[in-house]
Design an enzyme around this catalytic site. Structure first.
Site, PDB file in Angstrom:
ATOM      1  N   LYS A 124       7.826 -17.434  60.691  1.00  0.00           N
ATOM      2  CA  LYS A 124       8.856 -16.438  61.006  1.00  0.00           C
ATOM      3  C   LYS A 124       8.269 -15.422  61.969  1.00  0.00           C
ATOM      4  CE  LYS A 124      10.159 -13.384  57.923  1.00  0.00           C
ATOM      5  NZ  LYS A 124      10.056 -12.026  58.550  1.00  0.00           N
TER       6      LYS A 124
ATOM      7  N   VAL B 280      11.305 -20.637  61.495  1.00  0.00           N
ATOM      8  CA  VAL B 280      11.034 -22.063  61.688  1.00  0.00           C
ATOM      9  C   VAL B 280      10.957 -22.749  60.322  1.00  0.00           C
ATOM     10  CG1 VAL B 280       9.490 -23.773  62.705  1.00  0.00           C
ATOM     11  CG2 VAL B 280       9.733 -21.527  63.768  1.00  0.00           C
TER      12      VAL B 280
ATOM     13  N   ASP C  30       3.490 -13.980  76.623  1.00  0.00           N
ATOM     14  CA  ASP C  30       3.338 -13.587  75.219  1.00  0.00           C
ATOM     15  C   ASP C  30       2.301 -14.466  74.529  1.00  0.00           C
ATOM     16  OD1 ASP C  30       3.805 -12.122  72.925  1.00  0.00           O
ATOM     17  OD2 ASP C  30       5.525 -13.316  72.290  1.00  0.00           O
TER      18      ASP C  30
END
Length: 572
Positions: A151, A157, A349
């Protein structure tokens, strides 16, 4: 050898003669050459090498316009006609200097041709996924949902398995699914917890939907950057055209498959279900029909991917890889970033939570870059983002933003260049791979906005230390690209000390070594499963991206590093 280097060599020869006090002699020789040219006319201007000169010099007439041949011919002619000895020496020296430059250029042309031939061979051998294809899977009902496995700030997921009807070969998975449907609640939970990756080979990612509306068109447009690593059949054909008008204006071409980049097999919209743990884990993002206080919309985007055992962060919390394994893990991240950069994508990211892991048959970790929710993906592949307003997003995870991104100031005409930002983030993550604290996480010590390079912590492997320090240079123009840094590690791991020389002999040895590497990788690929190991995949990636200038830059960094004498950097 580049043209700039060749010109520099010529200037060095000229400067050496000037320093020997031959300035006046050179002037007289130049005047005499001009007089000879005017006296004998056009035939001297197109002088050709004489028969007694070595045959290798005869191509100068086209490559360097006969300059070396003219100078050497003039020297021998003056020897026969009684010219000044000093004049003859000067002409011959300049001719030989130009000849040596041309000889090295010819060696470089041969090395470049070898690189291109090897590259062509391995680019034909595209990466093939080990996942079995399934014909449908465009609906949430096509999958069995298992436990939550992750998460983040914008998604959750779950592990999943395709329903029996979606499988190509109906085997033991069918009986497992049927068993789970017939079990009681307590036994159901226990069996789900005991399921292996073999029983749940897939993972389903459910995106949070706060502002994209509940229509499929708006969802696909708003979340189109999540589809950058999607395969060609990920979206149903009738909806394929929708995602070509995404959040950044136009969705770029999707990145091709790569062993170190996640692959999205299916992408579809569906009503948000009440999955296990939803009321406790993420109640605020549920729609009002499931939670009266929820803020989410009724429909959202679902992505189907391969299920991996753990993230890089989870793995590193439990174990520390050895020196060679750590180098291979770092190399995989660089290969993945290079693949994205070449196709016009900046991840923006990168962190250990966004890197998934599995193990090959030899127990070596295989790393895969995932979560493209913050990526910059533009069709022009420039990796430059206009930064004319503070509202423009610079990406996620401020702690691992490269200095040029973290210090960017919005304004008219301001642009952020992300071409080397992900490579910088890989350098920071490398500390975690080798058992150290990431120096740029909050509370550890350094900030990407204002750190000094001399304050970077050291790492035990000297070769890796060099690569990481180069990747973490503040000035992006002095920082190697992900491709050059990857080549440094390739040469360090597999090249050996025989490649430590950068003279012409060293370049010939490099070409011979590349040919041996190519033959070895091709033979390993013919042996079956061993051809899919992490090391073989890395070698294939290296050989399919060969470029002489990148290799030269990598060898230059390895030998000279920070401007010091060559170190023992080819010793992994």
């Amino acid at each position: 050898m580049s043209v700039r280097h060749a010109i520099g060599r010529g200037l060095e020869y000229g400067r050496s003669f000037l320093q020997m006090g031959l300035l006046k002699i050179g002037g007289r020789v130049a005047a005499k050459l001009r007089a000879d040219r005017l006296r004998v006319g056009h035939s001297v201007r197109t002088a050709q090498p004489q028969a007694f000169l070595p045959s290798r010099y005869r191509y100068y007439r086209t490559s360097l316009r006969g300059l070396a041949a003219q100078l050497q011919s003039a020297s021998f002619r003056r020897r026969l006609t009684g010219g000044s000895p000093r004049n003859r020496v000067l002409c011959l020296a300049f001719g030989l200097g130009v000849g040596f430059i041309e000889e090295q250029l010819e060696d470089d042309r041969k090395s470049a041709a070898t690189c291109q031939e090897i590259q062509a061979v391995f680019r034909r051998k595209r990466f093939q996924s080990t996942m079995k294809p399934f014909p449908s899977g465009y609906k949430l009902e096509d999958y069995i949902i298992g436990n939550q496995i992750g998460k983040g700030s914008n998604a959750v997921v779950y592990e999943a398995a395709p329903q029996c009807s979606t499988l190509k070969d109906k085997d033991s998975n069918c009986s497992l699914v049927q068993l789970r449907e017939d079990e009681g609640e307590g036994e159901r939970t226990r069996s789900v917890m005991c399921c292996s990756l073999r029983n749940f080979p897939l993972a389903i990612k459910m995106l949070w939907n706060f502002g994209a509306g509940s229509s499929s068109e708006e969802i696909l447009k708003s979340m189109s950057h999540e589809l950058v690593p999607a395969g060609p059949l990920a979206v149903e054909l009738e909806k394929e055209h929708i995602v070509h008008d995404g959040q950044f204006g136009v969705l770029p071409k999707r990145v091709s498959a790569h062993p170190n980049v996640i692959r999205v097999y299916r992408a579809f919209t569906a009503d948000v279900p009440l999955l296990p743990g939803a009321q406790d884990e993420y109640p605020d993002v549920l729609p009002a029909r499931l939670n009266p206080a929820g803020l989410g919309n009724n429909r959202t985007l679902f992505l189907v991917m391969k299920n991996y055992p753990c993230t890089l962060r989870q793995y590193l919390e439990a174990s520390t890889p050895g020196r060679r394994q750590g180098s291979l893990m770092l190399l995989q991240l660089l290969e993945g970033v290079d693949h994205l950069c070449k196709q016009g994508v900046a991840h923006r990211d990168l962190k250990s939570d966004n890197v998934l892991m599995e193990f090959d048959s030899d127990g070596c970790p295989r790393l895969v870059i995932t979560d493209f929710g913050c990526c910059l993906a533009q069709r022009n592949a420039s990796l430059e983002l206009p930064f004319n307003s503070a509202w423009v997003s610079k990406g996620g995870n401020a702690s691992l933003m490269a200095p040029e991104v973290a210090t960017a100031v919005p304004g008219c005409g301001a642009v952020i260049d992300y071409s080397k930002a992900d490579a910088w983030a890989v350098g920071a993550i490398s500390y975690e791979i080798f058992g150290k604290l990431n120096p740029f996480y909050r509370g550890v010590g350094l900030e990407s906005r204002k750190y000094e390079e001399r304050h970077l912590p050291t790492l035990p492997p000297a070769d890796v230390q060099l690569v990481i320090r180069l990747l973490l240079r503040r000035n992006p123009s002095k920082r190697p690209s992900a491709r050059v840094a990857a080549d440094m590690l390739h040469l360090s791991i597999w090249g050996g000390k025989a490649l430590a020389n950068r003279d012409s002999t060293g370049m010939k040895k490099l070409a011979d070594w590349l040919l041996c590497q190519s033959a070895g990788v091709l033979l390993k690929g013919c042996r079956g499963p061993s051809g899919n190991s992490v090391e073989v995949e890395l070698q294939r990636s290296f050989l399919s991206n060969l470029d002489l200038e990148d290799l030269r830059s990598a060898m230059g960094f390895l030998l000279y590093g920070w401007g010091q004498r060559p170190a023992h950097v080819l010793s992994v």
